[in-house]
Design an enzyme around this catalytic site. Structure first.
Site, PDB file in Angstrom:
ATOM      1  CG  ASP A   1      -4.423   6.177   0.638  1.00 31.48           C
ATOM      2  OD1 ASP A   1      -5.273   4.984   0.827  1.00 31.48           O
ATOM      3  OD2 ASP A   1      -4.431   7.191   0.998  1.00 31.48           O
TER       4      ASP A   1
ATOM      5  CD  GLU B   1      -8.711   4.333  -1.747  1.00 28.94           C
ATOM      6  OE1 GLU B   1      -9.728   4.390  -0.786  1.00 28.94           O
ATOM      7  OE2 GLU B   1      -7.750   5.379  -1.553  1.00 28.94           O
TER       8      GLU B   1
ATOM      9  CG  ASP C   1      -2.037   0.602   1.212  1.00 36.24           C
ATOM     10  OD1 ASP C   1      -2.431   1.704   0.603  1.00 36.24           O
ATOM     11  OD2 ASP C   1      -2.966   0.043   1.743  1.00 36.24           O
TER      12      ASP C   1
ATOM     13  CG  HIS D   1      -8.973  -0.725   4.612  1.00 37.69           C
ATOM     14  ND1 HIS D   1      -8.669  -0.888   3.525  1.00 37.69           N
ATOM     15  CD2 HIS D   1      -8.339   0.413   5.114  1.00 37.69           C
ATOM     16  CE1 HIS D   1      -8.285   0.253   3.031  1.00 37.69           C
ATOM     17  NE2 HIS D   1      -8.021   0.961   3.940  1.00 37.69           N
ATOM     18  CG  ASP D   2     -11.391   2.608   3.734  1.00 40.39           C
ATOM     19  OD1 ASP D   2     -10.898   2.804   4.648  1.00 40.39           O
ATOM     20  OD2 ASP D   2     -10.812   2.734   2.652  1.00 40.39           O
TER      21      ASP D   2
END
Ligand code: NOJ
Ligand code: MG
Length: 542
Positions: free
Chosen positions: A201, A264, A99, A325-326
């Site tokens: 990200d 992302e 990430d 995870h969001d």
């Protein structure tokens, strides 16, 4: 149809490192823990793991606030632990995706400390500093994702700095070439260590308006949307200049063989696909989240898939994400039966699927008591259901203490109450379990080129049925999913003689012959091999 690059045929598995496996007993997952569980992932059949950030961080946003791009936070281990994990992954044939968080650093990063020291600092321009507006307030109306103004006032210098997320996550100034060079160096650091790519990200956030114009109000604010949604982020995200940066990142990655660049990007399909870049020189895979929040309705799903297939640039490879995870977990959103269909959909659509850890055992969102809340989003804007702790709880490995996640008395987030039954050990050999289904789906995807890299063709279907074909020359697979309540009768496409069921989400359905007229049970999905009409034998010569 093409399938040369590994990431086209791959199934990606996302690991949230705090919650996968704790090896050192501090109640927080770590890299040694991940390494211990790689055998499981290899058995599951996934091809690549993406690990959410494990770099040194004050953990204000649990690792998405980075203090040093070239090391491992002691909570997660050491660089040596990373190298051992990478070596083990390589031995097992698993690719490793990191990430990368380029939009912002931690406010503890040495760059920001230096930048903050004075307006004359050599690193001042590495971040986005502005004078106050005429009335002394923030320079623009820009809002932070996690609540409040995106501008933080700095008493010492009398200026504001911009942060799209927490005030402890100041945004870097990507217009500054030194920032770019430093960040590309960080990418090289990990590429040299052998990582197979990055998930970048908030890729669409990297460049902000150079004229600092106010964002317009959002007349169509969705219900339960985050606090920043009162404005349309016209001047703070998806700016045209962002594509230059994406192209540069791609060039960094392309300097090494077979690496992948994933972005992302939370944008509607027509905007999302621009991130493939001019001549596909952008992200290999701009993450496609369209299914995550979609209404679970056959018409809606068909439209999402159809629109996406149509919008893809020529040669652009599709991908699908069903959870992360969001966002709340799929099994909580859809319930146990439809969650099985969701896994079938994710693993049979055309394009690289990304699977969120725990979704393969149908983990559910875990209610978090107020005194256990960790996520800053929930702390800043409480009670709106925006908190992300529920989907970040420890992986459920077995029915032992702490679900096999840790030896600590208390893991960082609570273990699900149903962990004694919903866990890997209980499901691994259970024919009707979610894990068995996902394991079979991945194996089928691997065995059937039609699923991995074949064409996609939508089929008409009645009621709440989604039906499509996946095909390579000489082999056609039918995928049919009944999202509705109650059974649904269907017929095979006319241009086939029959079909053989290869897999069903209903463990009771026998595999094998499928009649031309058949019924899908409530919430049932199948994959079937079509038996093509025999081509008429050549007429005997007279
Ligand atoms: C997106 C990440 O997925 C999320 O978890 C994080 O809070 C924000 N970016 C800020 O880095
Ligand atoms: Mg630990």
């Amino acid at each position: 149809m093409s399938g040369q690059e590994w990431w086209k045929r791959a199934v990606i598995y996302q690991i949230y490192p705090r919650s996968f496996q704790d090896a050192d007993g501090d109640g927080i997952g770590d890299l040694v823990g991940i390494a211990q569980r790689l055998n499981y992932l290899s058995w599951l059949g996934v091809d690549a793991i993406w690990i959410s950030p494990f770099y040194p961080s004050p953990m204000k946003d649990f690792g998405y606030d980075i203090q040093d791009y070239r090391d491992v936070d002691p909570i997660f281990g050491t660089l040596a632990d990373f190298d051992a994990l990478a070596a083990r992954a390589r031995d097992l044939g698993l690719k490793l995706i990191l990430d990368f968080v380029p939009n912002h650093t931690s406010d503890r990063h040495p760059w920001f400390l230096e930048s903050r020291q004075s307006p004359a600092s050599a690193k001042r321009d590495w971040y986005i500093w502005r004078d106050p507006a005429a009335d002394g307030g923030p320079p623009t109306n820009w809002l932070a994702e996690f609540g409040g103004s995106a501008w933080e006032y700095d008493e010492a210098s009398g200026q504001y700095y911009y942060h799209a997320f927490l005030k402890e996550q100041p945004d870097l100034n990507w217009r500054n070439p030194d920032v770019r060079a430093a960040m590309y160096d960080a990418m090289h650091f990990w590429l040299e260590r052998g990582v197979d790519g990055f998930r970048v990200d908030v890729m669409w956030h990297l460049i902000k308006d150079d004229q600092f114009r106010d964002n317009p109000p959002n007349p169509a604010r969705p219900p339960n949307a985050g606090p920043a949604n009162t404005l349309i982020p016209l001047y703070t995200a998806d700016r045209p200049e962002v594509h230059d940066i994406v192209g540069e990142m791609r060039a960094v990655v392309d300097a090494y063989p077979e690496r992948v660049l994933i972005g992302e990007i939370w944008l509607p399909t027509d905007r999302l696909v621009t991130y493939y870049g001019h001549d596909l020189r952008g992200a290999h895979l701009p993450f496609n989240f369209q299914l995550i929040g979609a209404a679970w309705d056959a018409g809606v799903i068909k439209e999402i898939v159809g629109d996406y297939e149509k919008a893809l640039p020529r040669g652009g490879w599709p991908n699908w994400v069903m959870g992360n995870h969001d966002k709340g977990r799929i099994a909580s959103r859809l319930g146990p039966r439809q969650a099985r269909l969701a896994m079938l959909l994710l693993l049979t659509l055309r394009g690289t699927p990304t699977l969120y850890y725990g979704d393969e055992i149908a983990m559910r969102d875990v209610p978090i008591p107020p005194d256990r809340v960790c996520d800053p989003y929930e702390k800043n804007v409480p009670g709106l259901g925006l908190g992300r702790d529920p989907e970040r709880t420890p992986m459920q490995w077995d029915s032992g203490p702490q679900a096999g996640f840790t030896h600590a008395a208390q893991p960082w987030l609570p273990i699900a109450a149903d962990a004694s039954t919903v866990n890997v050990a209980a499901q691994r050999d259970a024919p009707a379990s979610m894990l068995t289904l996902v394991h079979r789906l991945i194996a089928l995807r691997k065995a059937e080129a039609a699923l991995a890299i074949g064409d996609y063709g939508a089929l008409d279907a009645p009621g709440q049925v989604v039906m499509f074909l996946r095909r390579v020359p000489g082999r056609r697979l039918l995928v049919a999913l009944n999202l509705g309540e109650g059974g649904q009768s269907l017929s095979l496409p006319e241009d086939c003689r029959g079909a053989t069921v290869l897999l069903s989400t209903d463990p009771e359905r026998p595999l094998g012959d499928l009649a031309p007229a058949f019924t899908l049970g409530e919430g049932e999905g199948i994959v079937a091999l079509l038996v093509d009409l025999e081509t008429a034998p050549p007429s005997p010569a007279a």
